[in-house]
Design a protein around this motif. Structure first.
Motif, mmCIF file in Angstrom:
data_model
loop_
_atom_site.group_PDB
_atom_site.id
_atom_site.type_symbol
_atom_site.label_atom_id
_atom_site.label_comp_id
_atom_site.label_asym_id
_atom_site.label_seq_id
_atom_site.Cartn_x
_atom_site.Cartn_y
_atom_site.Cartn_z
ATOM 1 N N ALA A 246 15.763 50.027 -30.693
ATOM 2 C CA ALA A 246 14.169 50.277 -30.341
ATOM 3 C C ALA A 246 13.505 50.375 -31.781
ATOM 4 N N VAL A 247 12.242 49.996 -31.596
ATOM 5 C CA VAL A 247 11.421 49.926 -32.942
ATOM 6 C C VAL A 247 10.226 50.764 -32.671
ATOM 7 N N ILE A 248 10.098 51.714 -33.550
ATOM 8 C CA ILE A 248 8.915 52.997 -33.204
ATOM 9 C C ILE A 248 7.638 52.133 -33.325
ATOM 10 N N LEU A 249 6.782 52.454 -32.430
ATOM 11 C CA LEU A 249 5.511 51.965 -32.397
ATOM 12 C C LEU A 249 4.409 53.002 -32.935
ATOM 13 N N GLU A 250 4.532 54.334 -32.194
ATOM 14 C CA GLU A 250 3.686 55.334 -32.464
ATOM 15 C C GLU A 250 4.363 56.614 -32.518
ATOM 16 N N VAL A 251 3.987 57.721 -33.415
ATOM 17 C CA VAL A 251 4.805 58.783 -33.444
ATOM 18 C C VAL A 251 3.626 60.077 -33.139
ATOM 19 N N HIS A 252 3.492 60.733 -32.171
ATOM 20 C CA HIS A 252 2.719 61.846 -31.863
ATOM 21 C C HIS A 252 3.459 63.168 -31.962
ATOM 22 N N ARG A 253 2.867 64.148 -32.888
ATOM 23 C CA ARG A 253 3.362 65.438 -33.258
ATOM 24 C C ARG A 253 3.026 66.361 -32.135
ATOM 25 N N PRO A 254 3.849 67.301 -31.893
ATOM 26 C CA PRO A 254 3.633 68.340 -30.842
ATOM 27 C C PRO A 254 2.261 68.906 -31.272
ATOM 28 N N ALA A 255 1.469 69.255 -30.191
ATOM 29 C CA ALA A 255 0.013 69.906 -30.441
ATOM 30 C C ALA A 255 0.034 71.086 -31.284
ATOM 31 N N ALA A 256 1.098 72.054 -31.581
ATOM 32 C CA ALA A 256 1.155 73.218 -32.257
ATOM 33 C C ALA A 256 1.367 72.540 -33.683
ATOM 34 N N ALA A 257 2.154 71.541 -33.849
ATOM 35 C CA ALA A 257 2.239 70.853 -35.118
ATOM 36 C C ALA A 257 1.381 70.195 -35.622
ATOM 37 N N LYS A 258 0.079 69.985 -35.188
ATOM 38 C CA LYS A 258 -0.857 69.276 -35.815
ATOM 39 C C LYS A 258 -1.452 70.088 -36.719
ATOM 40 N N PRO A 259 -2.028 69.592 -38.000
ATOM 41 C CA PRO A 259 -2.721 70.603 -38.901
ATOM 42 C C PRO A 259 -4.054 70.962 -38.487
ATOM 43 N N ALA A 260 -4.417 72.349 -38.938
ATOM 44 C CA ALA A 260 -5.457 72.831 -38.463
ATOM 45 C C ALA A 260 -6.812 72.016 -39.100
ATOM 46 N N ARG A 261 -7.875 72.103 -38.560
ATOM 47 C CA ARG A 261 -9.227 71.405 -39.207
ATOM 48 C C ARG A 261 -10.044 72.475 -39.804
#
Length: 198
Positions: A183-198
């Motif tokens: 497989a070739v990676i197309l997209e990576v989405h981190r867990p919601a809790a792992a997203k940096p705060a804005r």
């Protein structure tokens, strides 16, 4: 809540300007709800969610509605999307090895049942290859035949093992020691809790 209430509640979580590729909007979905065409409304809400990320509550409501309507694959998909929000998700282009060259001779289910091992570049403390487990969902296909190719979604069992992956990276799928697919990676989405705060 009953099915209409769940679908109405989910639709209120979709921004008004959101539209599918066929220009279906939340307003169109309300027409189906008014006429008690709940399964159509559910399918269109799932499709609307492809246009933009929607909150966990949206998918939880759709999952409950799909269960009440006894739409098994739709319920499984909505639960899968809930898990993606919680645990992160990787989309990839997977090519399975042909049946003549691999252990697998039968198709794999496309509905998130298979949880193969993946070589994503980690090594064990002794320097041997270490694999990580991720459930596999095949997009837009009920099954994937040996030798077939499809876009897949991976739901890592241990999300922290997968944080180093970037689009373009090649990984291999294993059901035993042999390579079952690449497989070739197309997209990576981190867990919601792992997203940096804005």
């Amino acid at each position: 809540m009953d099915v209409p209430e769940l679908l109405e509640s989910a639709s209120l979580l979709v921004p008004e300007e959101t539209a599918t590729e066929n220009d279906i909007t939340v307003g169109d979905i309300w027409d189906y709800l008014v006429h008690d065409e709940w399964d159509v409304a559910l399918a269109l809400l799932e499709e609307l969610a492809d246009a933009r990320p929607l909150p966990l509550a949206f998918w939880e409501k759709l999952a409950e509605a799909a269960e009440q309507l006894r739409l098994e694959r739709s319920a499984a998909w909505c639960h899968w999307r809930c898990s993606e929000i919680r645990n992160g998700m990787i989309r990839a282009d997977l090519t399975l090895r042909p049946a003549a060259e691999a252990r697998r001779k039968t198709p794999i289910s496309g509905a998130g049942v298979l949880r193969p091992m993946w070589d994503i570049g980690h090594l064990s403390p002794t320097g041997e290859r270490a694999v990580s487990v991720a459930a596999l969902w095949v997009e837009n296909m009920p099954v994937l035949e040996p030798g077939g190719r499809a876009t897949i979604r991976l739901l890592p069992l241990t999300p922290s093992h997968w944080t180093h992956l970037q689009p373009g990276r090649q990984i291999t799928m294993h059901e035993d020691r042999s390579v079952a697919g690449t497989a070739v990676i197309l997209e990576v989405h981190r867990p919601a809790a792992a997203k940096p705060a804005r």
